[in-house]
Scaffold this active site. Structure first.
Site, PDB file in Angstrom:
ATOM      1  N   ARG A  61       0.841  -1.192   0.000  1.00  0.00           N
ATOM      2  CA  ARG A  61       0.000   0.000   0.000  1.00  0.00           C
ATOM      3  C   ARG A  61       0.879   1.245   0.000  1.00  0.00           C
ATOM      4  NH1 ARG A  61      -2.547   0.922   4.605  1.00  0.00           N
ATOM      5  NH2 ARG A  61      -3.881   2.453   3.612  1.00  0.00           N
ATOM      6  N   LYS A 123       3.728  -6.639  12.397  1.00  0.00           N
ATOM      7  CA  LYS A 123       2.970  -6.962  11.174  1.00  0.00           C
ATOM      8  C   LYS A 123       3.246  -8.394  10.727  1.00  0.00           C
ATOM      9  CE  LYS A 123       2.189  -5.184   6.510  1.00  0.00           C
ATOM     10  NZ  LYS A 123       2.013  -3.931   5.770  1.00  0.00           N
ATOM     11  N   ARG A 251      -0.559   4.589  13.131  1.00  0.00           N
ATOM     12  CA  ARG A 251       0.199   3.656  13.969  1.00  0.00           C
ATOM     13  C   ARG A 251      -0.160   3.865  15.429  1.00  0.00           C
ATOM     14  NH1 ARG A 251       4.694   6.247  16.029  1.00  0.00           N
ATOM     15  NH2 ARG A 251       5.123   8.163  14.899  1.00  0.00           N
TER      16      ARG A 251
HETATM   17  C1  BTN Z   1       1.014  -3.833   2.370  1.00  0.00           C
HETATM   18  O1  BTN Z   1       1.279  -4.338   3.459  1.00  0.00           O
HETATM   19  O2  BTN Z   1       1.279  -2.650   2.130  1.00  0.00           O
HETATM   20  C2  BTN Z   1       0.372  -4.681   1.321  1.00  0.00           C
HETATM   21  C3  BTN Z   1       1.252  -5.806   0.889  1.00  0.00           C
HETATM   22  C4  BTN Z   1       0.602  -6.686  -0.162  1.00  0.00           C
HETATM   23  C5  BTN Z   1       1.554  -7.729  -0.686  1.00  0.00           C
HETATM   24  C6  BTN Z   1       0.882  -8.688  -1.624  1.00  0.00           C
HETATM   25  S1  BTN Z   1       1.925 -10.048  -2.024  1.00  0.00           S
HETATM   26  C7  BTN Z   1       0.837 -10.532  -3.289  1.00  0.00           C
HETATM   27  C8  BTN Z   1       0.356  -9.281  -3.962  1.00  0.00           C
HETATM   28  N1  BTN Z   1       1.288  -8.863  -4.989  1.00  0.00           N
HETATM   29  C9  BTN Z   1       1.865  -7.711  -4.699  1.00  0.00           C
HETATM   30  O3  BTN Z   1       2.710  -7.130  -5.404  1.00  0.00           O
HETATM   31  N2  BTN Z   1       1.406  -7.229  -3.544  1.00  0.00           N
HETATM   32  C10 BTN Z   1       0.425  -8.123  -2.962  1.00  0.00           C
END
Ligand code: BTN
Length: 261
Positions: A61, A123, A251
């Site tokens: 994100r 996390k 946070r």
């Molecule tokens: C976050 O924590 O900011 C979101 C992370 C999301 C990761 C997943 S892994 C599968 C899918 N492909 C990506 O490039 N991102 C999501």
């Protein structure tokens, strides 16, 4: 090492709910989200589960990277579910997805608004939801990355949590199988009913509830759960504020001194 993925079992569970559903497992790709967005934009908006044993450009994100481990497919689970979706109101989808993930895995997992999965104040998993238009439809890509094994901090303030801390036998195939059907059911229920009915269930897993929080838009105060549209409620000196922007990150203010690790 060859990973034995439960592709057929997942297909049998999900295909009756999503006609035309397919499962695809790739040894490596830039990002499962990027790939499904590319396919939808080039005329392939099909319901699909795309799993990658390794991502070379995983995305998170707020434009951040999502780092997978070098030990492909063993230390992290990375996949995306793509499907056409037409809810009357999209607000709260990411919370509904996060809820499905924590409920399908372990009672100790919590949600940090909007949809990070945390364990023991660290996390554990991240969720990235993107949408695009595909003809008259909207197509949603729900990407999920789960840390299975302990990983190095890699520049993060604290090392991430790992699912094996609470489920010692957890591996990528069993974790994927545990999540997928509940996730599909949750997304389809959201499409029909929206987020409102899930509010209490979200509060039961809400890491921030009652805690002092700091938001990147400058808001500070005490988190008071979410409203029926999934907006974060923060009790501030100036009254109750609603935070609904996906651009804002929140946070919790640490309550205890940092643990020795
Ligand atoms: C976050 O924590 O900011 C979101 C992370 C999301 C990761 C997943 S892994 C599968 C899918 N492909 C990506 O490039 N991102 C999501």
């Amino acid at each position: 090492m060859t990973i034995r993925w439960p592709a057929e079992a997942i297909w049998e569970q999900v295909a009756p709910l999503l006609p035309g559903f397919t499962v695809e497992i790739l040894p490596q790709i830039d990002s499962t989200n990027t790939e499904l967005m590319r396919r939808a934009r080039t005329g392939r908006p099909e319901p699909i589960l795309l799993v990658a044993e390794r991502q070379t450009a995983g995305r998170g994100r707020l434009g951040r990277d999502w780092q997978s481990d070098t030990d492909a497919g063993m230390a992290t689970l990375t996949f995306s579910l793509g499907l056409p979706l037409q809810p009357a109101d999209w607000s709260g989808l990411s919370l509904a997805v996060g809820l499905a993930v924590v409920q399908s895995l372990h009672p100790a997992l919590q949600l940090k608004w909007p949809n990070d999965v945390w364990l023991d104040d660290r996390k554990l998993a991240g969720i990235l939801i993107e949408t695009t238009s595909a003809g008259d439809l909207r197509y949603a890509v729900i990407g999920i990355g789960v840390n299975l094994q302990a990983r190095a901090a890699d520049g993060l303030r604290t090392p991430p949590a790992a699912l094996v801390e609470v489920l010692p036998a957890a591996d990528a195939p069993s974790t994927l199988e545990a999540i997928l059907l509940p996730l599909v059911r949750a997304v389809l229920a959201f499409e029909q009913q929206g987020f409102g009915a899930l509010r209490n269930a979200f509060h039961a897993r809400d890491l921030l509830y009652g805690r002092e929080v700091v938001c990147t838009d400058g808001t500070t105060g005490t988190a008071r759960g979410v409203d029926a549209g999934g907006a974060l409620l923060v009790h501030t000196a100036g009254g109750l504020q609603k935070i609904s922007s996906a651009e804002v990150s929140v946070r919790p203010v640490p309550t205890d001194p940092p643990r020795e690790r």
